[in-house]
Design a protein around this motif. Structure first.
Motif, PDB file in Angstrom:
ATOM      1  N   TYR A   1      -2.162  -3.391  -4.290  1.00  0.00           N
ATOM      2  CA  TYR A   1      -3.115  -3.517  -5.396  1.00  0.00           C
ATOM      3  C   TYR A   1      -4.542  -3.656  -4.881  1.00  0.00           C
ATOM      4  CZ  TYR A   1       1.021  -4.390  -8.293  1.00  0.00           C
ATOM      5  OH  TYR A   1       2.223  -4.286  -8.928  1.00  0.00           O
TER       6      TYR A   1
ATOM      7  N   ILE B   1      -5.825  -0.336  -3.451  1.00  0.00           N
ATOM      8  CA  ILE B   1      -6.151   0.612  -4.513  1.00  0.00           C
ATOM      9  C   ILE B   1      -7.487   0.259  -5.165  1.00  0.00           C
ATOM     10  CG2 ILE B   1      -5.467   1.371  -6.833  1.00  0.00           C
ATOM     11  CD1 ILE B   1      -2.573   1.307  -5.861  1.00  0.00           C
ATOM     12  N   VAL B   2      -7.715  -1.029  -5.380  1.00  0.00           N
ATOM     13  CA  VAL B   2      -9.013  -1.467  -5.930  1.00  0.00           C
ATOM     14  C   VAL B   2     -10.136  -1.081  -4.972  1.00  0.00           C
ATOM     15  CG1 VAL B   2     -10.411  -3.478  -6.492  1.00  0.00           C
ATOM     16  CG2 VAL B   2      -8.063  -3.336  -7.325  1.00  0.00           C
TER      17      VAL B   2
ATOM     18  N   GLN C   1     -10.160   1.339  -2.757  1.00  0.00           N
ATOM     19  CA  GLN C   1     -10.330   2.791  -2.783  1.00  0.00           C
ATOM     20  C   GLN C   1     -11.109   3.221  -4.027  1.00  0.00           C
ATOM     21  OE1 GLN C   1      -9.616   5.177  -0.596  1.00  0.00           O
ATOM     22  NE2 GLN C   1     -10.393   6.757  -1.988  1.00  0.00           N
ATOM     23  N   SER C   2     -10.872   2.555  -5.132  1.00  0.00           N
ATOM     24  CA  SER C   2     -11.593   2.868  -6.365  1.00  0.00           C
ATOM     25  C   SER C   2     -13.073   2.532  -6.247  1.00  0.00           C
ATOM     26  CB  SER C   2     -10.970   2.099  -7.538  1.00  0.00           C
ATOM     27  OG  SER C   2      -9.594   2.413  -7.683  1.00  0.00           O
ATOM     28  N   PHE C   3     -13.368   1.423  -5.570  1.00  0.00           N
ATOM     29  CA  PHE C   3     -14.759   1.004  -5.394  1.00  0.00           C
ATOM     30  C   PHE C   3     -15.474   1.841  -4.339  1.00  0.00           C
ATOM     31  CE2 PHE C   3     -13.645  -2.743  -7.774  1.00  0.00           C
ATOM     32  CZ  PHE C   3     -14.848  -3.199  -8.286  1.00  0.00           C
TER      33      PHE C   3
ATOM     34  N   THR D   1     -10.944   6.291   3.488  1.00  0.00           N
ATOM     35  CA  THR D   1      -9.923   6.860   2.601  1.00  0.00           C
ATOM     36  C   THR D   1      -8.622   7.091   3.350  1.00  0.00           C
ATOM     37  OG1 THR D   1     -11.615   7.934   1.229  1.00  0.00           O
ATOM     38  CG2 THR D   1      -9.364   8.797   1.085  1.00  0.00           C
TER      39      THR D   1
ATOM     40  N   PHE E   1      -0.512   6.165  -8.079  1.00  0.00           N
ATOM     41  CA  PHE E   1      -1.915   6.272  -7.679  1.00  0.00           C
ATOM     42  C   PHE E   1      -2.207   7.635  -7.058  1.00  0.00           C
ATOM     43  CE2 PHE E   1      -5.115   5.738  -4.282  1.00  0.00           C
ATOM     44  CZ  PHE E   1      -6.215   5.444  -5.067  1.00  0.00           C
TER      45      PHE E   1
ATOM     46  N   ALA F   1      -4.597  10.750  -8.355  1.00  0.00           N
ATOM     47  CA  ALA F   1      -5.829  10.934  -7.564  1.00  0.00           C
ATOM     48  C   ALA F   1      -6.295  12.388  -7.597  1.00  0.00           C
ATOM     49  CB  ALA F   1      -5.580  10.486  -6.139  1.00  0.00           C
TER      50      ALA F   1
END
Length: 233
Positions: free
Chosen positions: A186, A189-190, A192-194, A211, A229, A233
């Motif tokens: 989790y 993933i957060v 990677q989103s940021f 990445t 995810f 993507a």
């Protein structure tokens, strides 16, 4: 070089303008990510975490006051954030003995980030983004250490083995610094989103490498959310 110097200058400004908030947020993120690992090696930082969260709360007193007044005046506009906070605190009540530390602190951290982004302080916003990315790097390194440890060492600090796992006899849990592989996944993933929200030139130059690091760590964890995810993507 000029871009890197401007990035460093912006970070220095954060610690000059709001040093207590910047420092306490960094410590809160670090303690949240490494809490279970620290407990595993014999140090329980729960009191330090609560104290740090309190300092963050007091540092955001102005933003919290504005949020409360705006929520009372226009509850529909803040309906989503109010629902998230409500269910976070409800989770604490129903799972107080087991997961209140994770639910409570992540809910509080989410609320802090929300308030900071609403404040529209670009330097502080970018600091938060980079802080979340650093958390992902920290967790990813822990997962990689877990893989190395399970392959070459006899200790079990960064991983564990689940017996009688569904459909298979046992499963290796590459938790790294986190509570378990889901917890680690989790956070990654957060992060990677940021990663694509950061305006830092330094982070942009490392975006491809980060990445790859995040995706590699996600695949190692084997969490089910990784499949979702990657497919989205």
């Amino acid at each position: 070089n000029n871009y890197l110097l401007s990035d460093m200058h912006a970070k220095v400004n954060i610690f000059k303008s709001r040093p207590v908030l910047a420092g306490s947020l960094a410590l809160l993120v670090l303690l949240t990510c490494s809490y279970h690992f620290l407990v595993k090696i014999g140090f329980n930082p729960i009191n330090l975490k609560v104290l740090t969260a309190l300092i963050v709360f007091l540092s955001l007193a102005k933003e919290i006051k504005t949020f409360v007044l705006n929520s009372l005046a226009e509850p529909r506009e803040h309906f989503l954030i109010l629902c998230i906070l409500f269910f976070s605190f409800t989770g604490i009540i129903f799972h107080f003995e087991n997961t209140w530390k994770e639910i409570g602190l992540f809910g509080f951290l989410f609320f802090s980030i929300y308030l900071i982004f609403r404040n529209q302080d670009n330097n502080l916003n970018d600091y938060i983004v980079n802080l979340m990315i650093c958390a992902g790097v920290f967790i990813s390194i822990g997962v990689l250490i877990g893989l190395f440890e399970s392959t070459f060492l006899s200790s079990k600090l960064f991983y564990s083995i689940y017996k009688d796992y569904a459909y298979i006899d046992q499963k290796v849990d590459y938790s790294g610094f986190g509570y378990n592989y889901n917890f680690s996944a989790y956070i990654i993933i957060v992060a990677q989103s940021f990663l694509f929200l950061s305006t830092s030139v330094f982070v942009k130059n490392l975006r491809t490498y980060l990445t790859v690091l995040f995706l590699l760590a996600l695949l190692i964890t084997g969490a089910k959310i990784v499949v979702l995810f990657i497919s989205l993507a």
